[in-house]
Design an enzyme around this catalytic site. Structure first.
Site, short mmCIF file in Angstrom:
data_model
loop_
_atom_site.label_atom_id
_atom_site.label_comp_id
_atom_site.label_asym_id
_atom_site.label_seq_id
_atom_site.Cartn_x
_atom_site.Cartn_y
_atom_site.Cartn_z
CG HIS A 96 -7.68 -0.06 1.17
ND1 HIS A 96 -6.38 0.35 1.39
CD2 HIS A 96 -7.67 -1.41 1.29
CE1 HIS A 96 -5.62 -0.70 1.64
NE2 HIS A 96 -6.38 -1.78 1.58
CB CYS A 142 -6.57 -5.58 -1.90
SG CYS A 142 -7.17 -4.89 -0.33
CG HIS A 143 -6.71 -9.37 2.73
ND1 HIS A 143 -5.53 -9.78 3.27
CD2 HIS A 143 -7.05 -8.25 3.40
CE1 HIS A 143 -5.17 -8.95 4.23
NE2 HIS A 143 -6.09 -8.03 4.33
CG ASN A 195 -1.97 -1.06 1.18
OD1 ASN A 195 -2.52 -1.33 0.13
ND2 ASN A 195 -2.23 -1.69 2.31
#
Length: 462
Positions: free
Chosen positions: A215, A178-179, A156
């Site tokens: 995000h 990304c999880h 990130n």
């Protein structure tokens, strides 16, 4: 159509290969995968840490309970790591915890609180300024030493890391992994179990359409075995909006740095009608400061936490001790799936299976309402040497305008970093919705944060 049953001699370059935590998780995932084997080169600015992981990885591979056999080698240069690689995995800490402390905690002196500080907000933007030059170097090296390799980024700020790779090397084959969406799928799985009475629903059974930027992703379609889950989520959000909902596997929000009670999830759904598909800690930072991050008391009322750098330092010290025990053989790597999909992605790209999952890639029309070339997060279809974004559609105007504003701000930061333009960087800083202070104070904060990370800003006039 799957071409092979297994693939051996796969070559992986791991940038950030001295990692304590992420690297061990990758080793575990590789060790549990019977269809792949090969060689991993570990490159890290901390060569000693990479050498420790070389010993840990090779010891793991010697175990009888390990089905995926890999050799690990710590190397001294980026060129050595990349030469001939089939895959490049990037998972680094851009800078040190000293810079991270400035990113996260210096803004608190001006009344700006951040729950993570790695993507947007003052901390995320300054972190990006020092990260982008590193990724310029990575992109140039990948172009020279392994231009046909697939690059999987975990670092990130995700959007700007991937965006930089493509800006420098437009033909690069890179994705950001990304999880956060997985966590929202798990929440939906628990919802199905509770409200429909189904048992042991796996998050992969929850099919979702993903749109947004990393995000700050959103789900406008969610199904389970063909059933539309959006009406069910409406009931779920209304039921738990005030008290919140705990996912037992994540731990209670008051006892975990990373857990939440999903109140922000529910609040955003009730405000905008779509399911926000990242964790509360990340989502909060994309919204105006007074919504969720006005002060620590406000944060507590929304039932999530501020991840302090002090906690990260304490955790680092614990991981260093664990590393010593793993190197000596006093402890062994636990064979446990991380839940990440990097292994599945590699298998698909090698022709072993097909996969659909969410990734970060430049917009080539898969998402409407946002400019072409900007990195967006949507689903993509993985197959042999191919990643094709799935047409995701367009977010409603009320949400899209927020996403676009952040996307343009990230593009501004990229330009400022590449051109070493302090004035341009400050304009992006001022435009962030967490920077709700006067211009004079903003300037003081911005300048001090730049000074605190100056060793990673070569050529800047500070």
């Amino acid at each position: 159509m799957n071409v092979y049953e297994s693939v051996s001699n796969v070559k992986i370059a791991y940038i950030g290969g001295g990692s304590r935590g992420w690297a061990w998780g990758l080793m575990s995932d590789l060790a549990m995968e019977p269809q792949l084997s090969g060689h991993v080169k570990l490159y890290d600015v901390n060569l000693e840490a990479a050498q420790s992981n070389e010993k840990i990885g090779n010891r793991l591979s010697e175990r009888k309970d390990v089905v995926g056999k890999w050799t690990y080698e710590a190397v001294q240069t980026l060129a050595e790591a990349l030469e001939g690689a089939d895959f490049v995995i990037i998972s680094i800490l851009p800078g040190t915890f000293h810079q991270m402390r400035s990113d996260v905690h210096l803004p608190e002196q001006y009344g700006i609180y951040q729950s993570v500080g790695d993507t947007v907000g003052p901390g995320g933007l300054i972190r990006a300024l020092r990260t982008i030059p590193m990724y310029v170097e990575f992109a140039e090296a990948i172009k020279e030493y392994c231009p046909d390799a697939w690059v999987i980024n975990f670092t990130n700020p995700m959007t700007l890391c991937v965006r930089t790779l493509y800006e420098v090397f437009p033909k690069i084959k890179a994705i950001g992994c990304c999880h956060e969406v997985f966590g929202t799928q798990k929440l939906l799985a628990r919802m199905v179990e509770e409200l429909q009475g189904d048992k042991q629903v796996h998050r992969a059974e929850i099919k979702v359409n993903v749109l947004g930027i990393n995000h700050f992703t959103w789900i406008d379609k969610a199904t389970y075995q063909g059933t539309d889950l959006m009406p069910l989520y409406d009931d779920f959000a209304n039921k738990y909006y005030k008290e919140g909902y705990e996912l037992s596997s994540a731990g209670h929000w008051m006892n975990s740095t990373f857990a939440s009670a999903h109140r922000i999830h529910f609040d955003l759904f009730l405000k905008f009608g779509l399911i926000a598909a990242a964790g509360d800690r990340h989502l909060a930072e994309f919204m105006p400061l007074h919504w969720y991050l006005k002060n620590p008391e406000t944060v507590k009322s929304w039932k999530f936490g501020l991840t302090t750098v002090e906690w990260r330092l304490e955790n680092r010290d614990k991981l260093i001790e664990t590393s010593k025990k793993l190197v000596s053989g006093e402890e062994s790597v636990e064979l446990k799936s991380t839940g990440e999909e990097s292994i599945g992605m590699m298998k698909a790209l090698l022709g072993l299976e097909d996969l659909i999952t969410n990734v970060n890639m430049p917009n080539r029309g898969q998402m409407g309402g946002i400019k072409e070339g900007a990195v967006v997060e949507t689903n993509a279809y993985f197959s042999a040497d191919s990643v094709r974004p799935v047409l995701a559609g367009t977010l409603p105007p009320s949400i899209n305008k927020m996403v676009v504003a952040h996307s343009y701000n990230q593009e501004t930061i990229l330009k400022a970093a590449l051109e070493k333009d302090k004035k341009l960087a400050f304009s992006a800083f001022l435009n962030d919705p967490l920077v709700m202070i006067d211009v004079k104070s903003s300037s003081e904060l911005f300048n001090q944060m730049l000074v605190n990370t100056k060793e990673y800003l070569p050529g800047w006039e500070l």
